[in-house]
Design an enzyme around this catalytic site. Structure first.
Site, PDB file in Angstrom:
ATOM      1  N   SER A   1       7.637   1.749   3.359  1.00  0.00           N
ATOM      2  CA  SER A   1       7.349   0.981   2.312  1.00  0.00           C
ATOM      3  C   SER A   1       7.991  -0.345   2.493  1.00  0.00           C
ATOM      4  O   SER A   1       8.201  -0.940   3.604  1.00  0.00           O
ATOM      5  CB  SER A   1       7.437   1.314   0.855  1.00  0.00           C
ATOM      6  OG  SER A   1       6.731   1.081  -0.051  1.00  0.00           O
TER       7      SER A   1
ATOM      8  N   ASP B   1      -3.588   5.016   2.352  1.00  0.00           N
ATOM      9  CA  ASP B   1      -2.802   4.157   1.843  1.00  0.00           C
ATOM     10  C   ASP B   1      -3.060   2.611   1.752  1.00  0.00           C
ATOM     11  O   ASP B   1      -3.425   2.125   2.814  1.00  0.00           O
ATOM     12  CB  ASP B   1      -1.374   4.094   2.622  1.00  0.00           C
ATOM     13  CG  ASP B   1      -0.200   3.319   2.005  1.00  0.00           C
ATOM     14  OD1 ASP B   1      -0.321   2.789   0.968  1.00  0.00           O
ATOM     15  OD2 ASP B   1       0.623   2.978   2.672  1.00  0.00           O
TER      16      ASP B   1
ATOM     17  N   HIS C   1       0.704   7.049   1.700  1.00  0.00           N
ATOM     18  CA  HIS C   1       2.032   6.067   1.414  1.00  0.00           C
ATOM     19  C   HIS C   1       3.146   7.053   2.113  1.00  0.00           C
ATOM     20  O   HIS C   1       3.609   7.805   1.451  1.00  0.00           O
ATOM     21  CB  HIS C   1       2.026   5.584   0.128  1.00  0.00           C
ATOM     22  CG  HIS C   1       3.055   4.400   0.225  1.00  0.00           C
ATOM     23  ND1 HIS C   1       2.884   3.210   1.063  1.00  0.00           N
ATOM     24  CD2 HIS C   1       4.003   4.009  -0.149  1.00  0.00           C
ATOM     25  CE1 HIS C   1       3.794   2.360   0.709  1.00  0.00           C
ATOM     26  NE2 HIS C   1       4.352   2.657   0.074  1.00  0.00           N
TER      27      HIS C   1
END
Length: 501
Positions: A180, A442, A467
């Site tokens: 991320s 994602d 993700h």
């Protein structure tokens, strides 16, 4: 964004190795709270990893500022062979939420560490968790919360750990990991400090700063459509029915009851900010489910299939009633008794500068970073879109101004995003030895590098995963393409370590 590995929906909270959910000789006088390490594991009898503390510079941009603070980190040396002069060092980068010691004994990177005999560190990001550089979270203090300062923290940490563990930078190669926002930091750390970092695995990291991230909900729509067109059609009908119910007193009371609203919506009917907040809160349900769909994280207990099963179940009632049932399931999952949507209440909470506030877990800090560096606002501004037009980019920019002050307006944000993209290269970074990994489910892959534009910038795009899926603890039930991606990541690491020294 929403969530955790994180970069969530409206609140990008972590993985930074986070969760669930994130790295020279400038060290005159730096001290540590721990004794010199033994070569035995740092796990205690309960399997936990103790907090350790590193004295970090407050402002890396100002050599006249001598202020320092204590930054938390973790160590796992159970695989590390100190007699091997070429043993590698792995660093998990902390992100926009509290670091967790569980990443020191689980996750795919730990399996790589065992295979390669690596010494493992995790460094918590400044201003998150227990790494508190300032006495509070005032806007003036948050000026020290930038990705550039975080990268310098990582660089200074690496230099100090080389000295502490008597590592030779040209032999004990550092490879950094992040998912991320920390995935972005991993790539940027290799770009900015190539003499310290030999390589990086950047998972689900957005490289392009963008104010109006309209592609986010476009990807959510596509992901729901992968279940069935009926699911998408029903969600669209449900949001349209919410609009209809808002026009009448009986409908408003129906929404209060069915959606378990914390405040009666009829009091907000003439406040467009409250209504925007309501629609964005309901849409975020689908965003969170899609972002973490089947990714082995603690945030993936409800999947796209389960949500769509509810949305196409006609026995529940009209589409809006099915939407209310989805909302109930998510409230139950998150242990919330009601759906809070009143704009001013949220703003007041975000204005709280105390480390003891409910927003100090990461919300106030990450929102500041979006207002000051990245944007990343997941908008829906078209009436024909699945989630309507109630939360355009202006809604999010208004939050920046209302929380941090008038200078954090549209023009400031445009300059900030331009600066970020210019500083790091956006989707054309000057990186080598970085592997970029994304999943097609994602939404964040839309701001990441998913196709190799240079022989030195390999990518892996995993079909059907969400993700940071590649970062979590491997399972026998993982799909074949995810298992293959992890094998390719390990091969990449092997090749990095085999490069001529």
């Amino acid at each position: 964004m929403v969530g955790k590995c994180f970069l969530g929906v409206t609140l990008l909270l972590i993985l930074g190795g986070s969760e669930v959910n994130a790295l020279r000789k400038f060290w005159h006088g730096k001290t540590f709270q721990q004794d010199e390490p033994s070569r035995t594991t740092y796990f205690n009898a309960l399997g936990a990893v103790p907090d350790q503390w590193f004295e970090q510079q407050l402002d890396h941009n100002d050599p006249t500022n001598a202020a320092t603070w204590k930054q938390r980190y973790y160590v796992n040396d159970q695989f590390f062979n100190a007699t091997d002069p070429n043993a590698p060092v792995f660093l998990m980068i902390g992100g926009e939420g509290e670091a967790t010691s569980r990443w020191m004994h689980e996750g795919a990177w730990i399996h790589y560490a065992e295979a390669h005999g690596a010494l493992c560190f995790q460094l918590e990001h400044r201003f998150y968790g227990k790494s508190r550089p300032t006495e509070d979270l005032s806007t003036s203090n948050l000026a020290y919360l930038t990705s550039e300062q975080a990268l310098a923290d990582l660089a200074y940490f690496i230099v100090a750990m080389n000295e502490k563990y008597q590592l030779a930078p040209h032999r004990n190669r550092w490879i950094v990991f992040g998912g991320s926002y920390p995935g972005s930091l991993a790539a940027w750390l290799r770009e900015k400090y190539p003499s310290l970092v030999h390589g990086a695995i950047s998972s689900s990291g957005p490289l392009l700063a963008k104010i109006d991230f309209v592609e986010y909900y476009d990807t959510v729509t596509r992901s729901l459509a992968s279940y069935s067109a009926d699911c998408v059609d029903t969600v669209r009908s449900a949001f349209q029915q919410v609009e209809t119910l808002l026009k009448h007193m009986i409908g408003q009371r129906t929404l209060n009851n069915r959606f378990k609203l914390c405040d009666p919506v009829e009091k907000s009917i003439n406040n467009p900010l409250d209504i925007s907040s309501l629609f964005e809160a309901i849409a975020s349900i689908f965003a969170g489910v899609v972002q973490y769909n089947k990714d082995n994280s603690p945030h993936a207990s409800i999947t796209i299939d389960e949500v769509c099963d509810v949305m196409v179940n006609q026995t529940i009632g009209a589409p809006v009633m099915r939407l209310a049932e989805v909302n109930r399931l998510l409230l139950e999952q998150s242990n919330q008794t009601c759906l809070d949507f009143v704009y001013d209440k949220g703003i007041e909470e975000l204005r709280n500068t105390s480390w003891e506030s409910s927003q100090a877990g990461g919300a106030r800090q990450w929102t500041y970073q979006t207002c000051n560096e990245f944007g990343f606002y997941q908008t829906s501004n078209n009436a024909s879109s699945l989630f309507g037009d109630r939360f355009p980019v202006e809604f999010f920019i208004r939050q920046c101004v209302d929380v941090y002050g008038a200078r954090f307006g549209a023009q400031s944000l445009e300059r900030a995003v331009y600066r970020t993209n210019t500083n790091y290269g956006a989707l054309d970074p000057a990186t080598t030895n970085v592997l970029y990994v994304h999943g097609t489910i994602d939404p964040w892959h839309r701001l990441g590098l998913t196709e190799s534009n240079d022989i030195h910038m390999p990518t892996i795009l995993i079909d059907g995963t969400a993700h940071c899926a590649n970062m979590y603890e491997p399972k026998d039930t993982d799909p074949p393409q995810l298992k293959q991606a992890r094998l390719e990541i390990n091969t990449f690491i092997t090749n990095l370590l085999a490069m001529s020294r």
